[in-house]
Design a protein around this motif. Sequence first.
Motif, PDB file in Angstrom:
ATOM      1  N   SER A   6      39.205  15.281   6.722  1.00  0.00           N
ATOM      2  CA  SER A   6      39.913  14.062   7.116  1.00  0.00           C
ATOM      3  C   SER A   6      40.630  14.253   8.453  1.00  0.00           C
ATOM      4  CB  SER A   6      40.897  13.650   6.028  1.00  0.00           C
ATOM      5  OG  SER A   6      41.838  14.677   5.814  1.00  0.00           O
ATOM      6  N   LYS A   7      41.054  15.468   8.731  1.00  0.00           N
ATOM      7  CA  LYS A   7      41.696  15.798  10.000  1.00  0.00           C
ATOM      8  C   LYS A   7      40.971  17.011  10.578  1.00  0.00           C
ATOM      9  CE  LYS A   7      46.163  13.979   8.701  1.00  0.00           C
ATOM     10  NZ  LYS A   7      47.576  14.245   8.516  1.00  0.00           N
ATOM     11  N   PRO A   8      40.002  16.787  11.460  1.00  0.00           N
ATOM     12  CA  PRO A   8      39.195  17.899  11.974  1.00  0.00           C
ATOM     13  C   PRO A   8      40.013  19.016  12.603  1.00  0.00           C
ATOM     14  CG  PRO A   8      38.217  15.808  12.592  1.00  0.00           C
ATOM     15  CD  PRO A   8      39.545  15.510  11.967  1.00  0.00           C
ATOM     16  N   ALA A   9      41.169  18.709  13.192  1.00  0.00           N
ATOM     17  CA  ALA A   9      41.985  19.754  13.814  1.00  0.00           C
ATOM     18  C   ALA A   9      42.441  20.800  12.800  1.00  0.00           C
ATOM     19  CB  ALA A   9      43.190  19.133  14.511  1.00  0.00           C
ATOM     20  N   GLU A  10      42.485  20.421  11.516  1.00  0.00           N
ATOM     21  CA  GLU A  10      42.899  21.369  10.485  1.00  0.00           C
ATOM     22  C   GLU A  10      41.918  22.522  10.339  1.00  0.00           C
ATOM     23  OE1 GLU A  10      43.473  19.082   6.936  1.00  0.00           O
ATOM     24  OE2 GLU A  10      45.255  18.089   7.731  1.00  0.00           O
ATOM     25  N   THR A  11      40.689  22.356  10.803  1.00  0.00           N
ATOM     26  CA  THR A  11      39.685  23.412  10.697  1.00  0.00           C
ATOM     27  C   THR A  11      39.835  24.467  11.795  1.00  0.00           C
ATOM     28  OG1 THR A  11      38.053  22.241  12.047  1.00  0.00           O
ATOM     29  CG2 THR A  11      38.038  21.799   9.674  1.00  0.00           C
ATOM     30  N   LEU A  12      40.663  24.203  12.800  1.00  0.00           N
ATOM     31  CA  LEU A  12      40.829  25.131  13.916  1.00  0.00           C
ATOM     32  C   LEU A  12      41.700  26.319  13.535  1.00  0.00           C
ATOM     33  CD1 LEU A  12      41.514  22.641  16.851  1.00  0.00           C
ATOM     34  CD2 LEU A  12      39.343  23.729  16.247  1.00  0.00           C
ATOM     35  N   ASP A  13      41.494  27.427  14.256  1.00  0.00           N
ATOM     36  CA  ASP A  13      42.380  28.573  14.074  1.00  0.00           C
ATOM     37  C   ASP A  13      43.745  28.235  14.689  1.00  0.00           C
ATOM     38  OD1 ASP A  13      42.386  29.181  16.888  1.00  0.00           O
ATOM     39  OD2 ASP A  13      40.539  30.318  16.630  1.00  0.00           O
ATOM     40  N   ILE A  14      44.739  29.021  14.380  1.00  0.00           N
ATOM     41  CA  ILE A  14      46.121  28.710  14.782  1.00  0.00           C
ATOM     42  C   ILE A  14      46.283  28.674  16.304  1.00  0.00           C
ATOM     43  CG2 ILE A  14      46.928  31.103  14.616  1.00  0.00           C
ATOM     44  CD1 ILE A  14      48.934  27.920  13.724  1.00  0.00           C
ATOM     45  N   THR A  15      45.587  29.533  17.016  1.00  0.00           N
ATOM     46  CA  THR A  15      45.691  29.555  18.476  1.00  0.00           C
ATOM     47  C   THR A  15      45.245  28.226  19.064  1.00  0.00           C
ATOM     48  OG1 THR A  15      45.264  31.928  18.473  1.00  0.00           O
ATOM     49  CG2 THR A  15      44.921  30.779  20.545  1.00  0.00           C
ATOM     50  N   LYS A  17      45.006  25.366  17.464  1.00  0.00           N
ATOM     51  CA  LYS A  17      45.894  24.282  17.010  1.00  0.00           C
ATOM     52  C   LYS A  17      47.108  24.167  17.916  1.00  0.00           C
ATOM     53  CE  LYS A  17      44.854  24.323  12.076  1.00  0.00           C
ATOM     54  NZ  LYS A  17      45.347  24.687  10.745  1.00  0.00           N
ATOM     55  N   ILE A  18      47.686  25.306  18.272  1.00  0.00           N
ATOM     56  CA  ILE A  18      48.864  25.291  19.153  1.00  0.00           C
ATOM     57  C   ILE A  18      48.479  24.729  20.513  1.00  0.00           C
ATOM     58  CG2 ILE A  18      50.519  26.749  20.394  1.00  0.00           C
ATOM     59  CD1 ILE A  18      50.474  28.590  17.864  1.00  0.00           C
ATOM     60  N   ALA A  19      47.364  25.190  21.069  1.00  0.00           N
ATOM     61  CA  ALA A  19      46.931  24.699  22.379  1.00  0.00           C
ATOM     62  C   ALA A  19      46.651  23.198  22.334  1.00  0.00           C
ATOM     63  CB  ALA A  19      45.692  25.465  22.833  1.00  0.00           C
ATOM     64  N   LEU A  20      45.999  22.753  21.277  1.00  0.00           N
ATOM     65  CA  LEU A  20      45.668  21.337  21.145  1.00  0.00           C
ATOM     66  C   LEU A  20      46.918  20.460  21.099  1.00  0.00           C
ATOM     67  CD1 LEU A  20      43.322  19.315  20.787  1.00  0.00           C
ATOM     68  CD2 LEU A  20      43.578  19.617  18.316  1.00  0.00           C
ATOM     69  N   ALA A  21      47.993  20.986  20.557  1.00  0.00           N
ATOM     70  CA  ALA A  21      49.239  20.221  20.463  1.00  0.00           C
ATOM     71  C   ALA A  21      49.772  19.838  21.842  1.00  0.00           C
ATOM     72  CB  ALA A  21      50.287  21.027  19.702  1.00  0.00           C
ATOM     73  N   ALA A  27      43.419  12.932  25.996  1.00  0.00           N
ATOM     74  CA  ALA A  27      42.546  14.093  26.217  1.00  0.00           C
ATOM     75  C   ALA A  27      42.251  14.857  24.930  1.00  0.00           C
ATOM     76  CB  ALA A  27      43.188  15.028  27.237  1.00  0.00           C
ATOM     77  N   ARG A  28      43.037  14.624  23.909  1.00  0.00           N
ATOM     78  CA  ARG A  28      42.930  15.416  22.677  1.00  0.00           C
ATOM     79  C   ARG A  28      41.545  15.387  22.017  1.00  0.00           C
ATOM     80  NH1 ARG A  28      47.919  14.246  20.025  1.00  0.00           N
ATOM     81  NH2 ARG A  28      48.745  15.617  21.627  1.00  0.00           N
ATOM     82  N   PRO A  29      40.860  14.243  21.919  1.00  0.00           N
ATOM     83  CA  PRO A  29      39.538  14.264  21.280  1.00  0.00           C
ATOM     84  C   PRO A  29      38.525  15.168  21.992  1.00  0.00           C
ATOM     85  CG  PRO A  29      40.374  12.028  21.369  1.00  0.00           C
ATOM     86  CD  PRO A  29      41.304  12.866  22.196  1.00  0.00           C
ATOM     87  N   ALA A  30      38.523  15.168  23.317  1.00  0.00           N
ATOM     88  CA  ALA A  30      37.589  16.019  24.056  1.00  0.00           C
ATOM     89  C   ALA A  30      37.933  17.492  23.887  1.00  0.00           C
ATOM     90  CB  ALA A  30      37.577  15.629  25.537  1.00  0.00           C
ATOM     91  N   TRP A  31      39.229  17.809  23.893  1.00  0.00           N
ATOM     92  CA  TRP A  31      39.667  19.190  23.650  1.00  0.00           C
ATOM     93  C   TRP A  31      39.283  19.632  22.241  1.00  0.00           C
ATOM     94  CZ3 TRP A  31      41.028  23.168  26.451  1.00  0.00           C
ATOM     95  CH2 TRP A  31      41.509  22.968  27.747  1.00  0.00           C
ATOM     96  N   LEU A  32      39.544  18.780  21.275  1.00  0.00           N
ATOM     97  CA  LEU A  32      39.207  19.100  19.891  1.00  0.00           C
ATOM     98  C   LEU A  32      37.713  19.395  19.760  1.00  0.00           C
ATOM     99  CD1 LEU A  32      39.878  19.333  16.868  1.00  0.00           C
ATOM    100  CD2 LEU A  32      39.601  16.842  16.723  1.00  0.00           C
ATOM    101  N   ALA A  33      36.886  18.601  20.414  1.00  0.00           N
ATOM    102  CA  ALA A  33      35.436  18.794  20.348  1.00  0.00           C
ATOM    103  C   ALA A  33      35.034  20.160  20.893  1.00  0.00           C
ATOM    104  CB  ALA A  33      34.737  17.682  21.120  1.00  0.00           C
ATOM    105  N   LEU A  34      35.580  20.529  22.053  1.00  0.00           N
ATOM    106  CA  LEU A  34      35.242  21.837  22.629  1.00  0.00           C
ATOM    107  C   LEU A  34      35.729  22.964  21.729  1.00  0.00           C
ATOM    108  CD1 LEU A  34      34.038  23.580  24.829  1.00  0.00           C
ATOM    109  CD2 LEU A  34      36.205  23.373  26.097  1.00  0.00           C
ATOM    110  N   PHE A  35      36.941  22.848  21.230  1.00  0.00           N
ATOM    111  CA  PHE A  35      37.477  23.892  20.347  1.00  0.00           C
ATOM    112  C   PHE A  35      36.650  24.032  19.080  1.00  0.00           C
ATOM    113  CE2 PHE A  35      42.145  23.604  21.981  1.00  0.00           C
ATOM    114  CZ  PHE A  35      41.806  24.392  23.072  1.00  0.00           C
ATOM    115  N   GLY A 191      52.603  25.027  28.318  1.00  0.00           N
ATOM    116  CA  GLY A 191      52.270  23.709  27.798  1.00  0.00           C
ATOM    117  C   GLY A 191      52.964  22.578  28.503  1.00  0.00           C
ATOM    118  N   THR A 192      54.161  22.820  28.998  1.00  0.00           N
ATOM    119  CA  THR A 192      54.914  21.739  29.651  1.00  0.00           C
ATOM    120  C   THR A 192      54.741  21.720  31.171  1.00  0.00           C
ATOM    121  OG1 THR A 192      56.904  23.118  29.634  1.00  0.00           O
ATOM    122  CG2 THR A 192      56.646  21.541  27.831  1.00  0.00           C
ATOM    123  N   LEU A 193      54.554  22.899  31.777  1.00  0.00           N
ATOM    124  CA  LEU A 193      54.458  22.958  33.239  1.00  0.00           C
ATOM    125  C   LEU A 193      53.054  23.276  33.739  1.00  0.00           C
ATOM    126  CD1 LEU A 193      57.769  24.876  34.014  1.00  0.00           C
ATOM    127  CD2 LEU A 193      57.365  22.401  34.012  1.00  0.00           C
ATOM    128  N   GLY A 194      52.198  23.818  32.868  1.00  0.00           N
ATOM    129  CA  GLY A 194      50.815  24.076  33.264  1.00  0.00           C
ATOM    130  C   GLY A 194      50.555  25.420  33.878  1.00  0.00           C
TER     131      GLY A 194
END
Length: 195
Positions: A6-15, A17-21, A27-35, A191-194
């Motif tokens: 139901s939430k594909p991001a839940e299948t990601l490893d913790i690293t 998940k943190i980056a995706l946040a 941009a999140r859907p494209a990032w999720l797809a690559l991850f 994450g905030t400054l890049g």
Amino acid sequence: MSKLPSKPAETLDITRKIALAYAPAAARPAWLALFMLEQKLAETARPGREPLMVQLRLSWWRDRLNESGEAWPVSEPALASLRAWKGQHGRLVELVDSWEARAMGEEQEDEFALALTNAYLALAEVLDVRDKGAIAAHARYLAGEATSGGRRGALPRAMRPLAVLCAMKDSSDNPGKGRRLVDFLRVVRAGTLGF
């Protein structure tokens, strides 16, 4: 038939998940797809697996990435998420080839680093990000091509998850007692400054 999470991001490893946040909502859907694809390929090519089975599974992924998303099976969450790549998913075939060569012991690490770098550059194009220099520098470092964190330049907001991944790599490459707060602050800054 496997059930889609139901939430594909839940299948990601913790690293991841943190980056995706740190990815902006657009941009999140494209990032999720690559991850999700990266994680699938790593699982498929995991050491100790039968080489023929690895080749067959990676060949399946290559075939899917070479065809239109309309032909994809609906039961595979990673493919479903790749629809966010707006038809640019074919640019990820090099990543599949790289994982296959790596699993078969045929590829040098610099070739893998190039494939990963190109995947992140393709993601930047999907997200309409123009600054390729900083993205390439971060991706090469993440892939192990560059040996130190150094100055890689700041990433635009849409690419901040890449900066977060690099910050976490910095932390894992330089473990030390009592570094948790420093590592946490490094990830937040990335994450905030890049950078």
